[in-house]
Write a protein that holds these residues in place. Structure first.
Motif, PDB file in Angstrom:
ATOM      1  N   UNK A 190       0.654  -1.387   0.130  1.00 18.38           N
ATOM      2  CA  UNK A 190      -0.076   0.025   0.068  1.00 18.38           C
ATOM      3  C   UNK A 190       0.792   1.389  -0.081  1.00 18.38           C
ATOM      4  N   UNK A 191       1.860   1.347   0.928  1.00 18.04           N
ATOM      5  CA  UNK A 191       2.827   2.555   0.632  1.00 18.04           C
ATOM      6  C   UNK A 191       3.513   3.059  -0.624  1.00 18.04           C
ATOM      7  N   UNK A 192       3.331   1.864  -1.382  1.00 20.76           N
ATOM      8  CA  UNK A 192       4.286   2.072  -2.648  1.00 20.76           C
ATOM      9  C   UNK A 192       2.936   2.625  -3.720  1.00 20.76           C
ATOM     10  N   UNK A 196      -1.157   6.236  -6.838  1.00 22.49           N
ATOM     11  CA  UNK A 196      -2.016   5.685  -7.437  1.00 22.49           C
ATOM     12  C   UNK A 196      -3.488   5.691  -7.154  1.00 22.49           C
ATOM     13  N   UNK A 197      -3.500   5.344  -5.786  1.00 24.58           N
ATOM     14  CA  UNK A 197      -4.680   5.181  -4.924  1.00 24.58           C
ATOM     15  C   UNK A 197      -5.238   6.678  -4.915  1.00 24.58           C
ATOM     16  N   UNK A 198      -4.501   7.738  -4.518  1.00 21.39           N
ATOM     17  CA  UNK A 198      -4.903   8.947  -4.403  1.00 21.39           C
ATOM     18  C   UNK A 198      -5.511   9.338  -5.579  1.00 21.39           C
ATOM     19  N   UNK A 199      -5.027   9.063  -6.800  1.00 23.06           N
ATOM     20  CA  UNK A 199      -5.375   9.543  -7.873  1.00 23.06           C
ATOM     21  C   UNK A 199      -6.663   8.910  -8.390  1.00 23.06           C
ATOM     22  N   UNK A 200      -6.966   7.706  -8.410  1.00 27.59           N
ATOM     23  CA  UNK A 200      -8.082   7.036  -8.602  1.00 27.59           C
ATOM     24  C   UNK A 200      -8.941   7.313  -7.615  1.00 27.59           C
ATOM     25  N   UNK A 201      -9.021   7.379  -6.422  1.00 30.63           N
ATOM     26  CA  UNK A 201     -10.090   8.222  -5.196  1.00 30.63           C
ATOM     27  C   UNK A 201     -10.434   9.355  -5.705  1.00 30.63           C
ATOM     28  N   UNK A 202      -9.752  10.264  -6.219  1.00 26.60           N
ATOM     29  CA  UNK A 202     -10.210  11.592  -6.463  1.00 26.60           C
ATOM     30  C   UNK A 202     -11.114  11.480  -7.663  1.00 26.60           C
ATOM     31  N   UNK A 277       7.261   2.214 -11.351  1.00 26.45           N
ATOM     32  CA  UNK A 277       8.110   1.247 -10.750  1.00 26.45           C
ATOM     33  C   UNK A 277       8.780   1.682  -9.311  1.00 26.45           C
ATOM     34  N   UNK A 278       9.436   0.930  -9.187  1.00 30.80           N
ATOM     35  CA  UNK A 278      10.317   1.221  -7.502  1.00 30.80           C
ATOM     36  C   UNK A 278      11.592   1.813  -7.834  1.00 30.80           C
ATOM     37  N   UNK A 279      12.091   2.723  -7.216  1.00 34.12           N
ATOM     38  CA  UNK A 279      13.355   3.234  -7.683  1.00 34.12           C
ATOM     39  C   UNK A 279      14.209   3.050  -6.221  1.00 34.12           C
ATOM     40  N   UNK A 280      15.232   2.464  -6.477  1.00 31.83           N
ATOM     41  CA  UNK A 280      16.203   2.226  -5.439  1.00 31.83           C
ATOM     42  C   UNK A 280      17.105   1.239  -5.695  1.00 31.83           C
TER      43      UNK A 280
END
Length: 280
Positions: A190-192, A196-202, A277-280
């Motif tokens: 979920x933290x990752x 995306x969740x915020x964009x879809x939620x709005x 993706x995930x950076x690191x």
């Protein structure tokens, strides 16, 4: 003409085109705000008056007495918040399962879920109404709330595609450490996917807040109507009296929650587009 000059001319043209587009998009909103603080006779003045000489804020007081606006706001908040909060949780859990877990017929189930998006709403509208009618849910908020609690197909698809970019090694390492499936979801996944969740939620919140078709099918009593139905009734009642300032004032009130939500989540929406993706 040098390369720098051509670049400068190109950028100027692009800026002008975008500025014209922005003006075209924002002009109706400004006109709505301007109309809400005018006198009725000034609405049709020629040439159009964008900034009235005297601002009349009386319509913002009158709208609360002209119809059940407060109950409409309350009902819309109940529907939009309950569906988006619970539905976002169930959608993200489903997306996590389809993206990172192994279970029988996973791909077939996902394809069946996606195929349901191709069914037009009018096809299921009558059977759905008959089902909710037999349950005694007509003229209540339940038909607007309960289906959304089980998730949103578009959000599941979007989050699942977003999660596919997350390396499986992160999930496998957490499994080796003894993490439960729910901990894999809550602490790692979920933290990752929060942007995306915020964009879809709005986007989902805006769709529910502005929904007119479903409420007009199921809601009859003034005390159960959502805000969009209340404003539609305002339009039917006061447009005959050419009281457009009152209608525009009610529309401004209806617009504010969506605008506030957008301002709160705009950073997350931009991140959801920029991050892959995930950076690191």
């Amino acid at each position: 003409m040098s390369h720098s000059q051509r670049t400068k001319v190109t950028n100027t043209i692009i800026f002008i085109v975008l500025a014209i587009g922005a003006i075209v998009m924002i002009a109706p909103l400004l006109w709505m705000l301007s109309t809400s603080v005018k006198e009725k006779q000034d609405v049709f003045a020629l040439p159009p008056v964008w900034i009235p000489e005297v601002f009349q804020f009386g319509k913002y007081k009158e709208i609360w007495e002209a119809g059940p606006l407060l109950s409409g706001i309350k009902n819309s908040v109940i529907v939009a918040v309950s569906v988006t909060v619970v539905g976002t949780f169930t959608s993200s859990v489903a997306a996590f399962a389809f993206a990172k877990l192994r279970f029988p017929h996973k791909n077939k189930l996902f394809l069946a879920l996606i195929a349901s998006m191709m069914i037009p709403y009018p096809t299921v509208m009558i059977p759905q109404f008959m089902m909710f009618s037999k349950l005694g849910w007509v003229d209540t908020l339940l038909p607007l709330i309960v289906p959304g609690l089980f998730g949103n197909v578009v959000m599941i698809f979007f989050l699942r595609q977003y999660l596919l970019s997350v390396p499986d090694a992160i999930i496998e390492a957490a499994k080796i450490d003894g993490s439960s499936y729910f901990r894999l979801y809550s602490s790692i996944t979920f933290p990752l996917i929060k942007p995306a969740v915020a964009a879809q939620l709005i986007l989902w919140f805006m769709g529910i807040w502005n929904d007119y078709l479903a409420p007009i099918i199921y809601l009859n009593s003034p005390e159960t109507q959502t805000l969009q139905l209340v404003i539609a009734n305002f339009n039917a009642t006061y447009a005959i009296q050419t009281d457009y300032p009152l209608i525009m004032a009610a529309s401004i009130i209806a617009l504010l929650p969506v605008l506030i939500i957008f301002l709160i989540f705009q950073k997350q929406i931009i991140e959801s587009v920029a991050i892959s993706g995930v950076k690191g």
